[in-house]
Design an enzyme around this catalytic site. Sequence first.
Site, PDB file in Angstrom:
ATOM      1  N   HIS A  76      -2.254  29.653  15.680  1.00 58.62           N
ATOM      2  CA  HIS A  76      -3.138  30.829  15.708  1.00 58.62           C
ATOM      3  C   HIS A  76      -3.641  31.144  14.299  1.00 58.62           C
ATOM      4  O   HIS A  76      -2.850  31.262  13.365  1.00 58.62           O
ATOM      5  CB  HIS A  76      -2.398  32.039  16.286  1.00 58.62           C
ATOM      6  CG  HIS A  76      -2.283  32.004  17.776  1.00 58.62           C
ATOM      7  ND1 HIS A  76      -2.008  33.109  18.546  1.00 58.62           N
ATOM      8  CD2 HIS A  76      -2.429  30.978  18.645  1.00 58.62           C
ATOM      9  CE1 HIS A  76      -1.986  32.759  19.830  1.00 58.62           C
ATOM     10  NE2 HIS A  76      -2.229  31.475  19.900  1.00 58.62           N
ATOM     11  N   TYR A 204      -2.176  43.318  19.300  1.00 57.81           N
ATOM     12  CA  TYR A 204      -1.303  44.461  19.020  1.00 57.81           C
ATOM     13  C   TYR A 204      -2.140  45.709  19.284  1.00 57.81           C
ATOM     14  O   TYR A 204      -3.212  45.856  18.687  1.00 57.81           O
ATOM     15  CB  TYR A 204      -0.852  44.450  17.557  1.00 57.81           C
ATOM     16  CG  TYR A 204       0.168  43.371  17.224  1.00 57.81           C
ATOM     17  CD1 TYR A 204       1.528  43.661  17.211  1.00 57.81           C
ATOM     18  CD2 TYR A 204      -0.230  42.076  16.904  1.00 57.81           C
ATOM     19  CE1 TYR A 204       2.471  42.681  16.895  1.00 57.81           C
ATOM     20  CE2 TYR A 204       0.704  41.092  16.592  1.00 57.81           C
ATOM     21  CZ  TYR A 204       2.049  41.407  16.588  1.00 57.81           C
ATOM     22  OH  TYR A 204       2.981  40.440  16.277  1.00 57.81           O
ATOM     23  N   PRO A 296      10.944  44.309  16.126  1.00 56.05           N
ATOM     24  CA  PRO A 296      10.205  43.070  16.403  1.00 56.05           C
ATOM     25  C   PRO A 296       8.709  43.110  16.093  1.00 56.05           C
ATOM     26  O   PRO A 296       8.046  42.072  16.158  1.00 56.05           O
ATOM     27  CB  PRO A 296      10.428  42.859  17.900  1.00 56.05           C
ATOM     28  CG  PRO A 296      10.748  44.198  18.439  1.00 56.05           C
ATOM     29  CD  PRO A 296      11.444  44.943  17.354  1.00 56.05           C
ATOM     30  N   LYS A 300       9.281  38.988  12.756  1.00 56.04           N
ATOM     31  CA  LYS A 300       9.949  38.471  11.558  1.00 56.04           C
ATOM     32  C   LYS A 300      11.399  38.017  11.768  1.00 56.04           C
ATOM     33  O   LYS A 300      11.939  37.285  10.934  1.00 56.04           O
ATOM     34  CB  LYS A 300       9.933  39.538  10.445  1.00 56.04           C
ATOM     35  CG  LYS A 300       8.570  39.756   9.822  1.00 56.04           C
ATOM     36  CD  LYS A 300       8.217  38.658   8.849  1.00 56.04           C
ATOM     37  CE  LYS A 300       6.743  38.477   8.638  1.00 56.04           C
ATOM     38  NZ  LYS A 300       6.105  37.453   9.463  1.00 56.04           N
ATOM     39  N   TYR A 388       2.241  38.755   7.453  1.00 54.26           N
ATOM     40  CA  TYR A 388       2.420  38.277   8.825  1.00 54.26           C
ATOM     41  C   TYR A 388       2.637  36.769   8.860  1.00 54.26           C
ATOM     42  O   TYR A 388       3.484  36.263   9.599  1.00 54.26           O
ATOM     43  CB  TYR A 388       1.208  38.661   9.688  1.00 54.26           C
ATOM     44  CG  TYR A 388       1.474  38.517  11.165  1.00 54.26           C
ATOM     45  CD1 TYR A 388       1.914  39.594  11.933  1.00 54.26           C
ATOM     46  CD2 TYR A 388       1.300  37.294  11.814  1.00 54.26           C
ATOM     47  CE1 TYR A 388       2.174  39.459  13.287  1.00 54.26           C
ATOM     48  CE2 TYR A 388       1.561  37.138  13.166  1.00 54.26           C
ATOM     49  CZ  TYR A 388       1.992  38.235  13.898  1.00 54.26           C
ATOM     50  OH  TYR A 388       2.260  38.092  15.243  1.00 54.26           O
TER      51      TYR A 388
HETATM   52  P1  FAD Z   1      21.209  34.968  17.287  1.00 50.36           P
HETATM   53  O1  FAD Z   1      20.004  34.373  17.901  1.00 50.36           O
HETATM   54  O2  FAD Z   1      21.669  36.293  17.779  1.00 50.36           O
HETATM   55  O3  FAD Z   1      22.361  33.903  17.445  1.00 50.36           O
HETATM   56  C1  FAD Z   1      23.723  34.225  17.210  1.00 50.36           C
HETATM   57  C2  FAD Z   1      24.593  33.320  18.041  1.00 50.36           C
HETATM   58  O4  FAD Z   1      25.950  33.595  17.771  1.00 50.36           O
HETATM   59  C3  FAD Z   1      24.409  33.535  19.536  1.00 50.36           C
HETATM   60  O5  FAD Z   1      24.237  32.306  20.186  1.00 50.36           O
HETATM   61  C4  FAD Z   1      25.701  34.248  19.959  1.00 50.36           C
HETATM   62  O6  FAD Z   1      26.043  33.959  21.295  1.00 50.36           O
HETATM   63  C5  FAD Z   1      26.667  33.682  18.971  1.00 50.36           C
HETATM   64  N1  FAD Z   1      27.840  34.554  18.729  1.00 50.36           N
HETATM   65  C6  FAD Z   1      27.881  35.909  18.666  1.00 50.36           C
HETATM   66  N2  FAD Z   1      29.109  36.332  18.408  1.00 50.36           N
HETATM   67  C7  FAD Z   1      29.891  35.232  18.314  1.00 50.36           C
HETATM   68  C8  FAD Z   1      31.259  35.035  18.062  1.00 50.36           C
HETATM   69  N3  FAD Z   1      32.084  36.071  17.848  1.00 50.36           N
HETATM   70  N4  FAD Z   1      31.734  33.770  18.051  1.00 50.36           N
HETATM   71  C9  FAD Z   1      30.906  32.718  18.231  1.00 50.36           C
HETATM   72  N5  FAD Z   1      29.578  32.847  18.484  1.00 50.36           N
HETATM   73  C10 FAD Z   1      29.081  34.083  18.518  1.00 50.36           C
HETATM   74  N6  FAD Z   1      12.418  38.650  17.148  1.00 50.36           N
HETATM   75  C11 FAD Z   1      11.113  38.560  17.123  1.00 50.36           C
HETATM   76  O7  FAD Z   1      10.545  38.231  16.079  1.00 50.36           O
HETATM   77  N7  FAD Z   1      10.385  38.822  18.270  1.00 50.36           N
HETATM   78  C12 FAD Z   1      10.982  39.160  19.461  1.00 50.36           C
HETATM   79  O8  FAD Z   1      10.323  39.356  20.465  1.00 50.36           O
HETATM   80  C13 FAD Z   1      12.369  39.294  19.485  1.00 50.36           C
HETATM   81  N8  FAD Z   1      13.017  39.657  20.625  1.00 50.36           N
HETATM   82  C14 FAD Z   1      14.374  39.804  20.586  1.00 50.36           C
HETATM   83  C15 FAD Z   1      15.054  40.239  21.726  1.00 50.36           C
HETATM   84  C16 FAD Z   1      16.447  40.432  21.696  1.00 50.36           C
HETATM   85  C17 FAD Z   1      17.172  40.929  22.943  1.00 50.36           C
HETATM   86  C18 FAD Z   1      17.161  40.174  20.491  1.00 50.36           C
HETATM   87  C19 FAD Z   1      18.670  40.368  20.428  1.00 50.36           C
HETATM   88  C20 FAD Z   1      16.467  39.716  19.371  1.00 50.36           C
HETATM   89  C21 FAD Z   1      15.083  39.536  19.398  1.00 50.36           C
HETATM   90  N9  FAD Z   1      14.384  39.100  18.277  1.00 50.36           N
HETATM   91  C22 FAD Z   1      13.047  38.999  18.281  1.00 50.36           C
HETATM   92  C23 FAD Z   1      15.026  38.745  17.046  1.00 50.36           C
HETATM   93  C24 FAD Z   1      15.257  37.236  16.958  1.00 50.36           C
HETATM   94  O9  FAD Z   1      15.405  36.689  18.231  1.00 50.36           O
HETATM   95  C25 FAD Z   1      16.482  37.074  16.093  1.00 50.36           C
HETATM   96  O10 FAD Z   1      16.158  37.549  14.797  1.00 50.36           O
HETATM   97  C26 FAD Z   1      17.000  35.632  16.032  1.00 50.36           C
HETATM   98  O11 FAD Z   1      17.555  35.264  17.264  1.00 50.36           O
HETATM   99  C27 FAD Z   1      18.062  35.534  14.934  1.00 50.36           C
HETATM  100  O12 FAD Z   1      18.738  34.305  15.038  1.00 50.36           O
HETATM  101  P2  FAD Z   1      20.277  34.190  14.668  1.00 50.36           P
HETATM  102  O13 FAD Z   1      20.602  32.757  14.862  1.00 50.36           O
HETATM  103  O14 FAD Z   1      20.499  34.832  13.362  1.00 50.36           O
HETATM  104  O15 FAD Z   1      21.044  35.115  15.714  1.00 50.36           O
HETATM  105  C1  DHB Z   2       6.321  38.131  20.197  1.00 55.21           C
HETATM  106  C2  DHB Z   2       7.212  39.087  19.846  1.00 55.21           C
HETATM  107  C3  DHB Z   2       6.927  39.917  18.790  1.00 55.21           C
HETATM  108  O1  DHB Z   2       7.792  40.859  18.418  1.00 55.21           O
HETATM  109  C4  DHB Z   2       5.756  39.789  18.077  1.00 55.21           C
HETATM  110  O2  DHB Z   2       5.502  40.631  17.058  1.00 55.21           O
HETATM  111  C5  DHB Z   2       4.872  38.818  18.429  1.00 55.21           C
HETATM  112  C6  DHB Z   2       5.152  37.984  19.499  1.00 55.21           C
HETATM  113  C7  DHB Z   2       6.621  37.252  21.347  1.00 55.21           C
HETATM  114  O3  DHB Z   2       7.712  37.356  21.902  1.00 55.21           O
HETATM  115  O4  DHB Z   2       5.756  36.449  21.718  1.00 55.21           O
END
Ligand code: FAD
Ligand code: DHB
Length: 393
Positions: A76, A204, A296, A300, A388
């Site tokens: 995009h 947005y 979100p 980021k 962004y």
């Molecule tokens: P996570 O993806 O949370 O991975 C952590 C992992 O550790 C998981 O697999 C978990 O099961 C595991 N874990 C947890 N505790 C333990 C333990 N005690 N022992 C072993 N394993 C464990 N960001 C956006 O930019 N846009 C979005 O739309 C968006 N939607 C989101 C929706 C939800 C419900 C959530 C929670 C987050 C969202 N985010 C979004 C944020 C983005 O998905 C996260 O920033 C990203 O997943 C971070 O990655 P991570 O690997 O740090 O953590």
């Molecule tokens: C999506 C989520 C977001 O929070 C965003 O800013 C843009 C896209 C998505 O899930 O596609």
Amino acid sequence: MATQQRTQVGIIGAGPAGLLLARLLKVHGIESVILEARSRAYVEARIRAGVLEQGTVSLMEEAGVAGRLHRDGLVHDGVEITVAGRRFRVDFCELVGKTVTVYGQTEMTKDLIAARLAGDGPIVWEAADVALHDIDSGRPGLSYRLAGVEHTLACDFIAGCDGFHGASRPSLPAAKSRSFERTYPFGWIGILADVPPCSDELIYASHARGFSLASMRSPTRSRYYIQCALDERIEDWPDARIWDELELRLASNPPPRITRGPSIEKSVAPLRSFVSTPMQHGRLFLAGDAAHIVPPTGAKGLNLAASDVHYLCRALIAHYRTGNDDLLGAYSDTALARVWKAERFSWWMTMLLHKLYDETSFEAQMQRAELDYLAGSRAAQTALAENYVGLPF
Ligand code: FAD
Ligand code: DHB
């Protein structure tokens, strides 16, 4: 029977941070073991983020797992912003010469798991009661239970990639840690449906009824979000109510072509800003949501997890190749400098676009003026675009 294993880097969590770190370390000849609390099926089904910065795409390339991303990801050049029905475009390519790629976190996770399981090393799925030991010493370790049996893992370093609710952050000494938090008085309802997106680019939308976002996963799969009350229950939002609300909030001239269809996933999530400092203590290094959360709105969260991983991986490579620990010592400060800028941007986008204030208040007029400024100012749009697409690593 209890087992004792040893590896170079013990990684907690098979989310994007843990999986990307493990893969990059392997590419550079460093061994790791990943301990994950959930099952593979659960991790691969989790619907989350969707927008990758160029830096994140480059890391997937460095990790040798960008084939499907380049084939199926949607590049995009800009985004659309609708303010009370008036739509304008922020052109990333023209303003800052960069793009973003729409590719689901779920797909990125699947690609990284497939590469890992093709010979990189183990992922211990459904590892229960993961605990960290001796992080202050030169010989830290992890313990966990698998199907009722105790196991231990000795390692040189521990990477805490276990998200906001994981075991790593609470293992940092409370007296040396400090956290900063902001909660928001609203949440997001998300809906995923196998229908074509309503626009070629993300929209947005700021509206008197509340914020909404039109996103996508592919030319046939759409992802939408709407601002909702914090105590909203998803049971009270049948699909038709969500589609009706999206029609109202996304309305503009020309109107987006919203195609309705049954939801394949639907959820309510709160919004939060959170940073825990420092991101390192002894031999424990936090990366991703384990150390920080962004609302979100600026897309980021996943990208910040990737930039943490880049800094941590570079520091571990320096340790194993040259014995120089300067980068490891600087990890927390280096990562936090970028984290705080992404926190600022995500907070700003959130405060700019959501319904927060009484329409008659001074704050509502300031919000309107800022949106008007953004709509008409190349300088303001350049600042949005620069953040962004992602600040440099
Ligand atoms: P996570 O993806 O949370 O991975 C952590 C992992 O550790 C998981 O697999 C978990 O099961 C595991 N874990 C947890 N505790 C333990 C333990 N005690 N022992 C072993 N394993 C464990 N960001 C956006 O930019 N846009 C979005 O739309 C968006 N939607 C989101 C929706 C939800 C419900 C959530 C929670 C987050 C969202 N985010 C979004 C944020 C983005 O998905 C996260 O920033 C990203 O997943 C971070 O990655 P991570 O690997 O740090 O953590
Ligand atoms: C999506 C989520 C977001 O929070 C965003 O800013 C843009 C896209 C998505 O899930 O596609």
